[in-house]
Write an enzyme that holds these catalytic residues in place. Sequence first.
Site, mmCIF file in Angstrom:
data_model
loop_
_atom_site.group_PDB
_atom_site.id
_atom_site.type_symbol
_atom_site.label_atom_id
_atom_site.label_comp_id
_atom_site.label_asym_id
_atom_site.label_seq_id
_atom_site.Cartn_x
_atom_site.Cartn_y
_atom_site.Cartn_z
ATOM 1 N N CYS A 70 0.820 -1.213 0.000
ATOM 2 C CA CYS A 70 0.000 0.000 0.000
ATOM 3 C C CYS A 70 0.854 1.263 0.000
ATOM 4 O O CYS A 70 1.716 1.430 0.866
ATOM 5 C CB CYS A 70 -0.903 -0.020 1.236
ATOM 6 S SG CYS A 70 -1.803 1.514 1.513
ATOM 7 N N TRP A 108 -7.421 -6.705 5.834
ATOM 8 C CA TRP A 108 -6.055 -7.210 5.736
ATOM 9 C C TRP A 108 -5.844 -8.311 6.774
ATOM 10 O O TRP A 108 -6.357 -8.238 7.887
ATOM 11 C CB TRP A 108 -5.061 -6.087 5.991
ATOM 12 C CG TRP A 108 -5.165 -4.943 5.030
ATOM 13 C CD1 TRP A 108 -5.950 -3.841 5.162
ATOM 14 C CD2 TRP A 108 -4.465 -4.791 3.792
ATOM 15 N NE1 TRP A 108 -5.781 -3.007 4.078
ATOM 16 C CE2 TRP A 108 -4.867 -3.556 3.231
ATOM 17 C CE3 TRP A 108 -3.517 -5.570 3.117
ATOM 18 C CZ2 TRP A 108 -4.372 -3.088 2.018
ATOM 19 C CZ3 TRP A 108 -3.024 -5.097 1.911
ATOM 20 C CH2 TRP A 108 -3.448 -3.880 1.370
ATOM 21 N N THR A 127 -8.448 0.171 6.818
ATOM 22 C CA THR A 127 -7.324 0.576 5.992
ATOM 23 C C THR A 127 -6.008 0.567 6.751
ATOM 24 O O THR A 127 -5.972 0.641 7.972
ATOM 25 C CB THR A 127 -7.562 1.989 5.424
ATOM 26 O OG1 THR A 127 -7.668 2.924 6.510
ATOM 27 C CG2 THR A 127 -8.830 2.049 4.589
ATOM 28 N N VAL A 128 -4.931 0.486 5.963
ATOM 29 C CA VAL A 128 -3.574 0.657 6.484
ATOM 30 C C VAL A 128 -3.008 1.935 5.880
ATOM 31 O O VAL A 128 -3.396 2.315 4.767
ATOM 32 C CB VAL A 128 -2.683 -0.559 6.132
ATOM 33 C CG1 VAL A 128 -3.092 -1.774 6.927
ATOM 34 C CG2 VAL A 128 -2.697 -0.871 4.630
ATOM 35 N N TYR A 183 -5.413 6.466 -9.054
ATOM 36 C CA TYR A 183 -6.618 5.698 -8.712
ATOM 37 C C TYR A 183 -7.833 6.225 -9.464
ATOM 38 O O TYR A 183 -8.705 5.456 -9.877
ATOM 39 C CB TYR A 183 -6.874 5.750 -7.208
ATOM 40 C CG TYR A 183 -5.912 4.922 -6.396
ATOM 41 C CD1 TYR A 183 -6.203 3.595 -6.077
ATOM 42 C CD2 TYR A 183 -4.712 5.447 -5.942
ATOM 43 C CE1 TYR A 183 -5.322 2.823 -5.342
ATOM 44 C CE2 TYR A 183 -3.821 4.696 -5.210
ATOM 45 C CZ TYR A 183 -4.127 3.377 -4.909
ATOM 46 O OH TYR A 183 -3.250 2.616 -4.184
#
Length: 331
Positions: free
Chosen positions: A44, A77, A111-112, A175
């Site tokens: 990421c 994740w 999210t990370v 993106y």
Amino acid sequence: MAYLNPAGEFTRDQRYIATRITADGRDGFPVEAGRYRLVVSRACPWANRAIIVRRLLGLENALSMGVTGPTHDERSWTFDLDPDGRDPVLGIERLQEAFLKRYPDYDKGITVPAIVDVPTGEVVTNDFPQITLDLSLEWTAFHRDGAPRLWPDELREEMDQVNAVVFKNVNNGVYRAGFAGTQEAYEKAYDRLFARLDWLSERLGRQRYLVGDQITEADVRLFTTLVRFDAVYHGHFKCNRQKLSEMPVLWAYARDLFQTPGFGDTIDFTHIKRHYYQVHRDVNPSGIVPSGPDPSTWTTAHGREELGGRPFGDGTPPPPPPASEAVQESA
């Protein structure tokens, strides 16, 4: 999981947990060595920022790091890189567990990067821009000797301006191109992306670093997109006017940073490619991961030293990463 927006333009969900870890603990989470765990994925780009900043500042002994696998499903994740599939410090199989521990009805993205409070097992924050800012400005008591100033006071205003346009058109711009659901939305994002890359090429043609004469977080933020460009964004996201390796100034700039301690030694091209090509099945239905490009080109001479500048200012390079955090495979 669906990533393409059939209505047209991709819009990033930016509803992050805004709790901060600060020196004075005003949000209830004071800076303490050993209390928190930074959870990342090497795939990421947003998490990669935190990995690099933590390395440059020398926070390894104060803030431990858990690394997830490169892929995930709709739930979140997972810690499938660890022998028993559980993070050895948090004892959880999925990052989702830390989010639900604090917010049982949490309905936003898992999210990370995310920082988890080890004693309670609850997530503290996943606000990625604030995380790295606070690592620089709130965790100073635990910075290594010689840590660089990644947010110099005298450059803050210019950095904010540069970071804003780089985020909009480059970091998030790839993106917007890759997840566009209509031709019109794709072309709009594509044009904005390459117009900004041309602007960056002109700027970096006359100075070694993005803002000032030393590395700042502005460089970290741009680097994590550039290092993924040829491996992922050029083909997978159709950002294909040119490869990074065909843009001489940006290619030299990116290699300069890659060869700087704390940057290239955080990059795992295998994880990066597996994530994008295997997770985004509506973009790449086969799940086939490309073999190239050749990562050895990142170590070729770049010549950026001729522009002067001091990579770490009055500071020093970070030491090599701990053996337990070294990238095992990068091809």
